[in-house]
Design an enzyme around this catalytic site. Structure first.
Site, PDB file in Angstrom:
ATOM      1  N   GLY A 300       1.004  -1.079   0.251  1.00  0.00           N
ATOM      2  CA  GLY A 300      -0.115   0.067   0.113  1.00  0.00           C
ATOM      3  C   GLY A 300       0.991   1.316  -0.200  1.00  0.00           C
ATOM      4  O   GLY A 300       2.049   1.372   0.213  1.00  0.00           O
ATOM      5  N   SER A 324      -3.068  -8.533  -1.172  1.00  0.00           N
ATOM      6  CA  SER A 324      -2.767  -8.068  -3.485  1.00  0.00           C
ATOM      7  C   SER A 324      -1.815  -9.197  -3.630  1.00  0.00           C
ATOM      8  O   SER A 324      -0.417  -8.385  -3.734  1.00  0.00           O
ATOM      9  CB  SER A 324      -2.808  -7.120  -3.032  1.00  0.00           C
ATOM     10  OG  SER A 324      -2.700  -6.337  -4.492  1.00  0.00           O
ATOM     11  N   ALA A 377       0.371  -2.234   8.514  1.00  0.00           N
ATOM     12  CA  ALA A 377      -0.141  -0.386   7.776  1.00  0.00           C
ATOM     13  C   ALA A 377      -1.684  -1.757   6.930  1.00  0.00           C
ATOM     14  O   ALA A 377      -2.042  -0.811   6.705  1.00  0.00           O
ATOM     15  CB  ALA A 377       0.303  -0.431   7.072  1.00  0.00           C
ATOM     16  N   ILE A 419      -0.458   2.012  12.274  1.00  0.00           N
ATOM     17  CA  ILE A 419      -0.921   3.038  11.728  1.00  0.00           C
ATOM     18  C   ILE A 419      -2.292   3.055  11.619  1.00  0.00           C
ATOM     19  O   ILE A 419      -2.970   2.337  11.177  1.00  0.00           O
ATOM     20  CB  ILE A 419      -0.306   2.633  10.146  1.00  0.00           C
ATOM     21  CG1 ILE A 419       0.655   1.901   9.774  1.00  0.00           C
ATOM     22  CG2 ILE A 419      -0.420   4.324   9.546  1.00  0.00           C
ATOM     23  CD1 ILE A 419       2.515   3.126  10.535  1.00  0.00           C
ATOM     24  N   LYS A 423      -9.276  10.010  11.267  1.00  0.00           N
ATOM     25  CA  LYS A 423     -10.533   9.483  11.180  1.00  0.00           C
ATOM     26  C   LYS A 423     -10.905   8.386  12.288  1.00  0.00           C
ATOM     27  O   LYS A 423     -12.680   8.306  12.031  1.00  0.00           O
ATOM     28  CB  LYS A 423     -10.992   9.102   9.835  1.00  0.00           C
ATOM     29  CG  LYS A 423     -10.788   9.497   8.745  1.00  0.00           C
ATOM     30  CD  LYS A 423     -11.127   9.186   6.999  1.00  0.00           C
ATOM     31  CE  LYS A 423     -11.061  10.243   5.934  1.00  0.00           C
ATOM     32  NZ  LYS A 423      -9.677  11.020   6.294  1.00  0.00           N
ATOM     33  N   SER A 466      -3.684   6.327  -2.611  1.00  0.00           N
ATOM     34  CA  SER A 466      -4.587   6.020  -2.820  1.00  0.00           C
ATOM     35  C   SER A 466      -6.215   7.063  -3.025  1.00  0.00           C
ATOM     36  O   SER A 466      -6.247   6.832  -1.778  1.00  0.00           O
ATOM     37  CB  SER A 466      -5.320   4.715  -3.472  1.00  0.00           C
ATOM     38  OG  SER A 466      -5.010   3.994  -2.009  1.00  0.00           O
TER      39      SER A 466
END
Length: 637
Positions: A300, A324, A377, A419, A423, A466
């Site tokens: 990421g 991924s 992360a 991490i 929010k 992203s």
């Protein structure tokens, strides 16, 4: 230009490279004969077209010219790019040629040839060859090239009259669609001076220069200046309808040589003006140097940058964990290439394909690799997608964190750093609530752990990640608009990915256990102002009621599910300072382990989204999903 000459030039441009080189070689031989004839005639005072002395000079000059010009690469140069580099090559070549001619005719001597020909002939030959190159470039670029180009010509000002600016201008000269107006520089003493024929203007006269010469683009050739200085320059250019682009920092320019390929659009860090702080090497190395480090979510935005810095700092081994396949492949290849190029082959890089929620897989990983440090992360972070898929977010962000923390605890790992995100503070969306729950898991384990130091690092948006608004706005501007905002009053904190990753590592180096570290993100940025600035620095204007004929419209599309107008970094007040000026520390409440473990078990078994959100509200008391809907409704109204 005569049509027949244009046709002849077009044919010449279509020849193979070796054919062009042959033509240039033939021209040089003609110039050699001409230079010898002129030099000899000037020396004896009468015009002599041919005699034994001229033949003797050519007998030495021709093979010497062929040898020297071939070895020094004179025929590798391209006429249309002729500039200071080509002249420097010619000077080197003629120094060698002149030494050879001097030895032959001044020191050794040839019967019938005046000794001064050893110096006079090379000088005249150099003048003729250099003039031929400059004339060829002028014909090919300034006459033929620009006449053939029927598009819009850009009028360019280069901001910065230093080495980088001069190299950039030399690169721009060959572009048919570009006309260099000159340089802008902050040093008033340079005003009115010329660099290779281009005038330098003091920055105080920039308005007059832009208006007088209809400047379309300003290129910032200032790779050494600070971000604050760059931002001040950019702010001064916003009022003009010009496109502003820049060169990267000098260390990012290959070999220190500047070319047109180095020019790039302004990044948001150029607009923020915030200077990075020099890292504390001791804090950077504490959890990494000589250790086996695991990074979850290694492919990421943040995870991959953590991996880059961990390799540079000097880990013993780096375990890359990601779900991924493509992301894992990409970061592994990048790191292996870096290690090969920088003689770091002593670092072992281990790619592991898997999920943080897979308990058995995690146990195998920790057993096999004797891990010392974990940077966690891996998370689903896209607010609207998480809002639409709460069960998967809970499984990955909460249950995944629990399984990874538990595996690290059982394996007696030394350091575990989560991490987190801004929010997680008084969350109004599922993503934020899951991250706050993840924080609580670490806080609870920190209470019972005697060996593993658990800590969390909380920060806001990172540039270039992203989903970042900057590349989105850039694409929308290139497409002609509109630029879309969720709300005109929305603000966000921003930080570059490398700075965030470095601060995360340094925060982990200060951990004793249970800390919630908060990164100093600077001042929040109003996204609507950012959009306006990006439009203006693209040489366009904003279309609004005050300017109905503008180029790009900014439209509001309404807050997305779970989105806040303003983000926060702290639940409580008055964070504590640390030994690092950009890292603060908060001590925040959390549920006791008995209640937390029961809720985690219920969440793990829940398959109804509404029930899962209710459980999440119990786990994170400050999470108010209804408040999100009310705030969003009011904002959109």
């Amino acid at each position: 230009m005569n049509a027949s000459i244009i046709q002849l030039l077009e044919r010449a441009m279509d020849l193979h490279r070796w054919q062009k080189q042959a033509i240039v070689f033939a021209m040089d031989m003609v110039l050699l004969i001409l230079a010898t004839w002129i030099a000899y005639s000037l020396r004896i005072g009468i015009w002599v077209y041919w005699n034994q002395a001229i033949a003797s000079i050519l007998l030495v000059g021709i093979p010497l010219t062929i040898t020297v010009f071939t070895v020094t690469g004179v025929y590798q140069a391209i006429f249309r790019y002729a500039g200071s580099g080509m002249i420097a090559t010619l000077i080197r070549s003629f120094l060698i040629y002149g030494i050879g001619m001097s030895i032959a005719f001044i020191f050794i001597g040839v019967s019938g040839v005046p000794r001064t020909m050893g110096a006079l002939q090379p000088i005249i030959f150099f003048m003729l060859v250099a003039s031929s190159r400059i004339m060829a470039r002028y014909v090919l670029v300034d006459l033929f090239g620009r006449r053939q180009f029927d598009g819009n010509i850009k009028h360019i000002l280069v901001y910065g009259a230093g080495d980088a600016g001069q190299q950039l201008v030399n690169s721009l000269r060959s572009e048919h669609d570009i006309k260099v107006i000159g340089y802008i520089d902050d040093d008033k003493r340079l005003d009115g001076q010329k660099l290779d024929g281009d005038r330098v203007y003091w920055s105080g006269y920039i308005r007059e220069v832009i208006e007088r010469y209809a400047v379309t683009d300003v290129l910032l050739a200032l790779p050494r200046i600070s971000r604050k200085k760059r931002r001040n320059i950019v702010d001064g250019l916003r009022e003009f309808k010009v496109t502003v682009k820049t060169l990267p920092k000098l260390r990012d320019i290959v070999g220190g040589n500047v070319s047109i390929s180095d020019i790039r659009p302004l990044d948001i860090e150029d607009l923020l003006g915030r200077e990075p702080v020099t890292p504390n090497e001791l804090l950077l190395g504490r959890t990494i140097v000589g250790k086996n480090v695991l990074v979850s979510g290694a492919g990421g935005s943040i995870g991959s940058e953590l991996c880059r810095q961990i390799v540079k700092i000097g880990a013993k081994s780096l375990i890359l964990l990601d779900i991924s396949e493509f992301s894992l492949y990409s970061i592994e290849k990048e790191l292996r290439d870096y290690c090969a190029d920088n003689q770091r082959m002593n670092i072992t890089i281990i790619p592991v394909l898997g999920s943080v929620a897979d308990k058995l897989r995690l146990a195998e990983i920790f057993k096999s690799h004797d891990i010392d440090t974990v940077y966690h992360a891996a998370a689903y972070k896209h607010v609207p997608l998480v809002e639409a898929n709460p069960l998967e977010a809970i499984r990955n962000n909460i249950i995944g964190t629990f399984e990874l923390v538990n595996a690290a605890y059982d394996a007696r790992v030394t350091d575990f750093i989560l991490i987190s995100t801004d929010k997680a503070v008084r969350p109004t969306n599922v993503m934020g609530a899951t991250k706050r729950a993840a924080e609580q898991i670490l806080q609870s384990f920190a209470d019972i752990s005697k060996i593993t130091r658990f800590s969390m690092v909380r920060f806001g948006n990172v540039l270039g990640s992203s989903g970042s608004v900057v590349p989105l706005f850039r694409r929308q501007i290139e497409a002609g608009g509109p630029v879309t905002l969720t709300h005109k009053d929305i603000t966000r904190y921003f930080m570059t990915i490398p700075e965030a990753a470095a601060l995360v590592i340094q925060a982990g180096g200060m951990a004793k256990s249970g800390e919630v570290f908060v990164l100093d993100m600077g001042k929040p940025v109003r996204i609507e102002k950012l959009a306006r600035t990006m439009i203006q620095l693209s040489g366009l204007t904003v279309r609004d009621p005050d300017n109905p004929d503008g180029d790009i419209e900014i439209t509001e599309v309404g807050l997305r599910p779970g989105e806040k107008l303003y983000e926060e970094l702290l639940i409580g007040e008055q964070p504590k300072t640390t030994k690092h000026e950009r890292i603060m520390m908060a001590h925040e409440g959390y549920l006791d382990w008995n209640k937390l473990s029961k809720l985690l078990h219920s969440l793990d078994n829940c398959r109804i989204p509404e029930d899962a959100i209710n459980l999440l509200q119990e786990l994170v008391p400050e999470f108010d999903h209804r408040r999100d809907n009310l705030v969003r409704k009011r904002a959109n109204d």
